[in-house]
Design a protein around this motif. Structure first.
Motif, PDB file in Angstrom:
ATOM      1  N   LYS A 206     -30.389 -12.924  22.017  1.00 45.66           N
ATOM      2  CA  LYS A 206     -29.976 -11.784  22.837  1.00 45.66           C
ATOM      3  C   LYS A 206     -28.454 -11.655  22.863  1.00 45.66           C
ATOM      4  CE  LYS A 206     -34.015 -11.494  25.751  1.00 45.66           C
ATOM      5  NZ  LYS A 206     -34.545 -11.372  27.090  1.00 45.66           N
ATOM      6  N   ALA A 207     -27.767 -12.787  22.860  1.00 48.79           N
ATOM      7  CA  ALA A 207     -26.297 -12.749  22.846  1.00 48.79           C
ATOM      8  C   ALA A 207     -25.792 -12.140  21.537  1.00 48.79           C
ATOM      9  CB  ALA A 207     -25.732 -14.156  23.028  1.00 48.79           C
ATOM     10  N   ASP A 208     -26.426 -12.504  20.414  1.00 50.45           N
ATOM     11  CA  ASP A 208     -26.042 -11.916  19.125  1.00 50.45           C
ATOM     12  C   ASP A 208     -26.277 -10.411  19.117  1.00 50.45           C
ATOM     13  OD1 ASP A 208     -25.220 -14.293  17.942  1.00 50.45           O
ATOM     14  OD2 ASP A 208     -27.195 -14.714  17.077  1.00 50.45           O
ATOM     15  N   ALA A 209     -27.417  -9.986  19.663  1.00 53.46           N
ATOM     16  CA  ALA A 209     -27.738  -8.562  19.704  1.00 53.46           C
ATOM     17  C   ALA A 209     -26.729  -7.794  20.557  1.00 53.46           C
ATOM     18  CB  ALA A 209     -29.154  -8.354  20.225  1.00 53.46           C
ATOM     19  N   LEU A 210     -26.348  -8.358  21.698  1.00 52.44           N
ATOM     20  CA  LEU A 210     -25.334  -7.695  22.538  1.00 52.44           C
ATOM     21  C   LEU A 210     -23.992  -7.616  21.824  1.00 52.44           C
ATOM     22  CD1 LEU A 210     -26.017  -9.014  26.136  1.00 52.44           C
ATOM     23  CD2 LEU A 210     -26.107  -6.662  25.342  1.00 52.44           C
ATOM     24  N   GLN A 211     -23.637  -8.687  21.107  1.00 48.75           N
ATOM     25  CA  GLN A 211     -22.372  -8.674  20.374  1.00 48.75           C
ATOM     26  C   GLN A 211     -22.400  -7.669  19.234  1.00 48.75           C
ATOM     27  OE1 GLN A 211     -20.852 -12.506  19.256  1.00 48.75           O
ATOM     28  NE2 GLN A 211     -21.244 -13.356  21.275  1.00 48.75           N
ATOM     29  N   VAL A 212     -23.548  -7.519  18.573  1.00 47.96           N
ATOM     30  CA  VAL A 212     -23.658  -6.494  17.529  1.00 47.96           C
ATOM     31  C   VAL A 212     -23.504  -5.121  18.165  1.00 47.96           C
ATOM     32  CG1 VAL A 212     -25.238  -5.380  15.903  1.00 47.96           C
ATOM     33  CG2 VAL A 212     -25.007  -7.860  15.902  1.00 47.96           C
ATOM     34  N   PHE A 213     -24.102  -4.920  19.338  1.00 46.97           N
ATOM     35  CA  PHE A 213     -23.967  -3.622  19.997  1.00 46.97           C
ATOM     36  C   PHE A 213     -22.515  -3.320  20.360  1.00 46.97           C
ATOM     37  CE2 PHE A 213     -23.807  -0.994  23.831  1.00 46.97           C
ATOM     38  CZ  PHE A 213     -24.371   0.163  23.319  1.00 46.97           C
ATOM     39  N   PHE A 214     -21.814  -4.301  20.914  1.00 50.52           N
ATOM     40  CA  PHE A 214     -20.454  -4.027  21.375  1.00 50.52           C
ATOM     41  C   PHE A 214     -19.405  -4.120  20.280  1.00 50.52           C
ATOM     42  CE2 PHE A 214     -22.327  -4.929  25.566  1.00 50.52           C
ATOM     43  CZ  PHE A 214     -21.919  -3.784  26.207  1.00 50.52           C
ATOM     44  N   PHE A 215     -19.591  -5.004  19.310  1.00 51.83           N
ATOM     45  CA  PHE A 215     -18.555  -5.208  18.294  1.00 51.83           C
ATOM     46  C   PHE A 215     -18.916  -4.635  16.939  1.00 51.83           C
ATOM     47  CE2 PHE A 215     -17.921  -8.951  21.174  1.00 51.83           C
ATOM     48  CZ  PHE A 215     -16.804  -8.427  21.807  1.00 51.83           C
ATOM     49  N   GLY A 216     -20.152  -4.220  16.751  1.00 51.94           N
ATOM     50  CA  GLY A 216     -20.564  -3.557  15.528  1.00 51.94           C
ATOM     51  C   GLY A 216     -20.389  -4.385  14.278  1.00 51.94           C
ATOM     52  N   VAL A 217     -19.735  -3.808  13.309  1.00 52.59           N
ATOM     53  CA  VAL A 217     -19.611  -4.406  11.985  1.00 52.59           C
ATOM     54  C   VAL A 217     -18.842  -5.719  12.014  1.00 52.59           C
ATOM     55  CG1 VAL A 217     -17.510  -3.189  11.272  1.00 52.59           C
ATOM     56  CG2 VAL A 217     -19.210  -3.815   9.563  1.00 52.59           C
ATOM     57  N   PHE A 218     -17.988  -5.924  12.991  1.00 53.98           N
ATOM     58  CA  PHE A 218     -17.222  -7.168  13.061  1.00 53.98           C
ATOM     59  C   PHE A 218     -18.144  -8.357  13.358  1.00 53.98           C
ATOM     60  CE2 PHE A 218     -14.243  -3.763  14.199  1.00 53.98           C
ATOM     61  CZ  PHE A 218     -13.400  -3.882  13.119  1.00 53.98           C
ATOM     62  N   LYS A 219     -19.148  -8.162  14.186  1.00 52.99           N
ATOM     63  CA  LYS A 219     -20.124  -9.222  14.424  1.00 52.99           C
ATOM     64  C   LYS A 219     -21.067  -9.363  13.233  1.00 52.99           C
ATOM     65  CE  LYS A 219     -22.390 -12.409  16.536  1.00 52.99           C
ATOM     66  NZ  LYS A 219     -21.802 -13.736  16.685  1.00 52.99           N
ATOM     67  N   ILE A 220     -21.385  -8.256  12.584  1.00 55.57           N
ATOM     68  CA  ILE A 220     -22.258  -8.314  11.413  1.00 55.57           C
ATOM     69  C   ILE A 220     -21.614  -9.148  10.310  1.00 55.57           C
ATOM     70  CG2 ILE A 220     -23.335  -6.933   9.595  1.00 55.57           C
ATOM     71  CD1 ILE A 220     -23.663  -4.709  11.715  1.00 55.57           C
ATOM     72  N   TRP A 221     -20.297  -9.039  10.138  1.00 55.61           N
ATOM     73  CA  TRP A 221     -19.612  -9.860   9.139  1.00 55.61           C
ATOM     74  C   TRP A 221     -19.724 -11.340   9.477  1.00 55.61           C
ATOM     75  CZ3 TRP A 221     -14.762  -6.346   8.744  1.00 55.61           C
ATOM     76  CH2 TRP A 221     -14.959  -5.393   7.744  1.00 55.61           C
ATOM     77  N   GLU A 222     -19.702 -11.676  10.756  1.00 60.22           N
ATOM     78  CA  GLU A 222     -19.896 -13.072  11.159  1.00 60.22           C
ATOM     79  C   GLU A 222     -21.330 -13.528  10.867  1.00 60.22           C
ATOM     80  OE1 GLU A 222     -18.902 -13.488  15.257  1.00 60.22           O
ATOM     81  OE2 GLU A 222     -16.773 -13.705  14.846  1.00 60.22           O
ATOM     82  N   LEU A 223     -22.289 -12.656  11.090  1.00 54.74           N
ATOM     83  CA  LEU A 223     -23.689 -13.021  10.861  1.00 54.74           C
ATOM     84  C   LEU A 223     -24.019 -13.134   9.375  1.00 54.74           C
ATOM     85  CD1 LEU A 223     -25.453 -10.762  13.525  1.00 54.74           C
ATOM     86  CD2 LEU A 223     -25.072 -13.231  13.623  1.00 54.74           C
ATOM     87  N   LYS A 224     -23.221 -12.531   8.536  1.00 58.76           N
ATOM     88  CA  LYS A 224     -23.460 -12.583   7.098  1.00 58.76           C
ATOM     89  C   LYS A 224     -23.495 -14.023   6.595  1.00 58.76           C
ATOM     90  CE  LYS A 224     -20.244 -11.761   4.169  1.00 58.76           C
ATOM     91  NZ  LYS A 224     -19.228 -11.298   3.255  1.00 58.76           N
ATOM     92  N   GLY A 225     -22.691 -14.894   7.165  1.00 59.09           N
ATOM     93  CA  GLY A 225     -22.683 -16.300   6.795  1.00 59.09           C
ATOM     94  C   GLY A 225     -24.011 -16.976   7.102  1.00 59.09           C
ATOM     95  N   ARG A 226     -24.646 -16.637   8.208  1.00 57.65           N
ATOM     96  CA  ARG A 226     -25.953 -17.208   8.549  1.00 57.65           C
ATOM     97  C   ARG A 226     -27.040 -16.683   7.637  1.00 57.65           C
ATOM     98  NH1 ARG A 226     -26.439 -16.503  14.902  1.00 57.65           N
ATOM     99  NH2 ARG A 226     -28.351 -15.528  14.209  1.00 57.65           N
ATOM    100  N   LEU A 227     -26.854 -15.483   7.112  1.00 58.56           N
ATOM    101  CA  LEU A 227     -27.853 -14.869   6.250  1.00 58.56           C
ATOM    102  C   LEU A 227     -27.871 -15.503   4.867  1.00 58.56           C
ATOM    103  CD1 LEU A 227     -29.958 -12.593   6.084  1.00 58.56           C
ATOM    104  CD2 LEU A 227     -28.146 -11.115   5.280  1.00 58.56           C
ATOM    105  N   THR A 228     -26.695 -15.842   4.348  1.00 55.69           N
ATOM    106  CA  THR A 228     -26.617 -16.397   2.996  1.00 55.69           C
ATOM    107  C   THR A 228     -26.950 -17.872   2.941  1.00 55.69           C
ATOM    108  OG1 THR A 228     -24.242 -16.778   3.239  1.00 55.69           O
ATOM    109  CG2 THR A 228     -24.931 -14.705   2.229  1.00 55.69           C
ATOM    110  N   SER A 229     -26.878 -18.579   4.057  1.00 56.10           N
ATOM    111  CA  SER A 229     -27.157 -20.031   4.016  1.00 56.10           C
ATOM    112  C   SER A 229     -28.618 -20.335   4.249  1.00 56.10           C
ATOM    113  CB  SER A 229     -26.314 -20.747   5.054  1.00 56.10           C
ATOM    114  OG  SER A 229     -26.565 -20.273   6.353  1.00 56.10           O
TER     115      SER A 229
END
Length: 88
Positions: A65-88
């Motif tokens: 839920k914290a990640d989802a809220l951060q995606v809502f408020f920070f948009g693409v900047f949080k998505i770039w952080e999540l990209k690392g979790r996606l590739t590993s």
């Protein structure tokens, strides 16, 4: 890259504060209406980003839920952080 993400998050935080502040202390004249429209547009865009992440990466990336809220408020900047979790 980390500096860019942090700067972008601070900028988005300032924009959200500015737009939400307009709800409580509206600017005079037509400026308030313009900022209401901006608030609606930015909310819709960030909801679309969140739905896109849930739809495209639901089985590969589990968002808290914290990640989802951060995606809502920070948009693409949080998505770039999540990209690392996606590739590993």
């Amino acid at each position: 890259m980390n500096y860019f993400i942090t700067s972008g998050k601070l900028l988005m935080l300032a924009i959200w504060g500015f737009l939400i502040g307009n709800l409580f202390f509206p600017f005079p004249g037509q400026a308030a209406l313009l900022f209401y429209i901006f608030l609606g547009l930015i909310s819709v865009m960030h909801i679309m980003q969140l739905l896109l992440i849930y739809g495209a990466f639901a089985e590969k990336l589990k968002l808290t839920k914290a990640d989802a809220l951060q995606v809502f408020f920070f948009g693409v900047f949080k998505i770039w952080e999540l990209k690392g979790r996606l590739t590993s």
